[in-house]
Scaffold this motif. Sequence first.
Motif, PDB file in Angstrom:
ATOM      1  N   LYS A  20       0.926  -1.355  -0.013  1.00  0.00           N
ATOM      2  CA  LYS A  20      -0.037   0.141   0.065  1.00  0.00           C
ATOM      3  C   LYS A  20       0.831   1.369  -0.037  1.00  0.00           C
ATOM      4  CE  LYS A  20      -3.558   2.265   2.430  1.00  0.00           C
ATOM      5  NZ  LYS A  20      -4.414   2.221   3.534  1.00  0.00           N
ATOM      6  N   PRO A  21       0.420   2.159  -0.899  1.00  0.00           N
ATOM      7  CA  PRO A  21       1.360   3.562  -0.855  1.00  0.00           C
ATOM      8  C   PRO A  21       0.972   4.285   0.238  1.00  0.00           C
ATOM      9  CG  PRO A  21       0.289   2.999  -3.218  1.00  0.00           C
ATOM     10  CD  PRO A  21      -0.345   1.856  -2.242  1.00  0.00           C
ATOM     11  N   ASN A  22       1.795   5.348   0.314  1.00  0.00           N
ATOM     12  CA  ASN A  22       1.733   6.437   1.525  1.00  0.00           C
ATOM     13  C   ASN A  22       0.238   7.045   1.153  1.00  0.00           C
ATOM     14  OD1 ASN A  22       2.457   8.852   0.295  1.00  0.00           O
ATOM     15  ND2 ASN A  22       4.609   8.008   0.598  1.00  0.00           N
ATOM     16  N   ASN A  23      -0.012   7.717   2.015  1.00  0.00           N
ATOM     17  CA  ASN A  23      -1.287   8.614   1.747  1.00  0.00           C
ATOM     18  C   ASN A  23      -1.377   9.610   0.664  1.00  0.00           C
ATOM     19  OD1 ASN A  23      -2.812   6.939   3.500  1.00  0.00           O
ATOM     20  ND2 ASN A  23      -2.388   8.535   5.405  1.00  0.00           N
ATOM     21  N   MET A  24      -0.136  10.396   0.848  1.00  0.00           N
ATOM     22  CA  MET A  24       0.007  11.290  -0.259  1.00  0.00           C
ATOM     23  C   MET A  24      -0.013  10.845  -1.964  1.00  0.00           C
ATOM     24  SD  MET A  24       0.254  14.155   1.063  1.00  0.00           S
ATOM     25  CE  MET A  24       0.510  15.077  -0.316  1.00  0.00           C
ATOM     26  N   GLY A  53     -12.790  13.155   3.126  1.00  0.00           N
ATOM     27  CA  GLY A  53     -13.381  13.649   2.000  1.00  0.00           C
ATOM     28  C   GLY A  53     -12.941  15.149   1.602  1.00  0.00           C
ATOM     29  N   ILE A  54     -12.334  15.769   2.447  1.00  0.00           N
ATOM     30  CA  ILE A  54     -11.811  17.019   2.150  1.00  0.00           C
ATOM     31  C   ILE A  54     -10.458  17.152   1.520  1.00  0.00           C
ATOM     32  CG2 ILE A  54     -10.814  19.060   3.284  1.00  0.00           C
ATOM     33  CD1 ILE A  54     -12.993  19.155   5.481  1.00  0.00           C
ATOM     34  N   ALA A  55      -9.538  16.078   1.973  1.00  0.00           N
ATOM     35  CA  ALA A  55      -8.424  15.586   1.482  1.00  0.00           C
ATOM     36  C   ALA A  55      -8.378  15.162  -0.029  1.00  0.00           C
ATOM     37  CB  ALA A  55      -7.533  14.812   2.229  1.00  0.00           C
ATOM     38  N   LYS A  56      -9.401  14.509  -0.220  1.00  0.00           N
ATOM     39  CA  LYS A  56      -9.564  13.902  -1.580  1.00  0.00           C
ATOM     40  C   LYS A  56     -10.073  15.068  -2.670  1.00  0.00           C
ATOM     41  CE  LYS A  56     -11.502   9.678  -2.027  1.00  0.00           C
ATOM     42  NZ  LYS A  56     -12.369   8.489  -1.659  1.00  0.00           N
ATOM     43  N   TRP A  60      -7.883  16.640  -5.902  1.00  0.00           N
ATOM     44  CA  TRP A  60      -8.576  16.619  -7.259  1.00  0.00           C
ATOM     45  C   TRP A  60      -8.701  18.111  -7.550  1.00  0.00           C
ATOM     46  CZ3 TRP A  60     -14.243  14.714  -8.376  1.00  0.00           C
ATOM     47  CH2 TRP A  60     -14.274  14.960  -9.625  1.00  0.00           C
ATOM     48  N   ALA A  61      -8.979  18.947  -6.602  1.00  0.00           N
ATOM     49  CA  ALA A  61      -9.128  20.343  -7.188  1.00  0.00           C
ATOM     50  C   ALA A  61      -7.815  20.982  -7.663  1.00  0.00           C
ATOM     51  CB  ALA A  61      -9.688  21.407  -6.171  1.00  0.00           C
TER      52      ALA A  61
END
Length: 86
Positions: A20-24, A53-56, A60-61
């Motif tokens: 699993k890759p890191n969160n970034m 949800g905010i991070a995703k 994307w933004a």
Amino acid sequence: MATPEEFEAAAARAQQLPSKPNNMVLLQLYALYKQASEGDVSGDRPGGFDFKGIAKYDAWASLSGKSQDDARQEYVELVSSLFQGA
């Protein structure tokens, strides 16, 4: 440029990563996938305590204005690099 078929193959391959890759990296994969498949972000930014949800949404933004072709190519390259680094 990556073809739609190469993109779909990379998306399927991403589900089979050896680790699993890191969160970034996960956020980068998510954002590139969404930009490549749907274009610029739409809808309202999640609020409250929906930190995931905010991070995703923000990831994307951050790609707004990037062409779907460019995002597709970057996604394919990123997935390939994750397999090479494993």
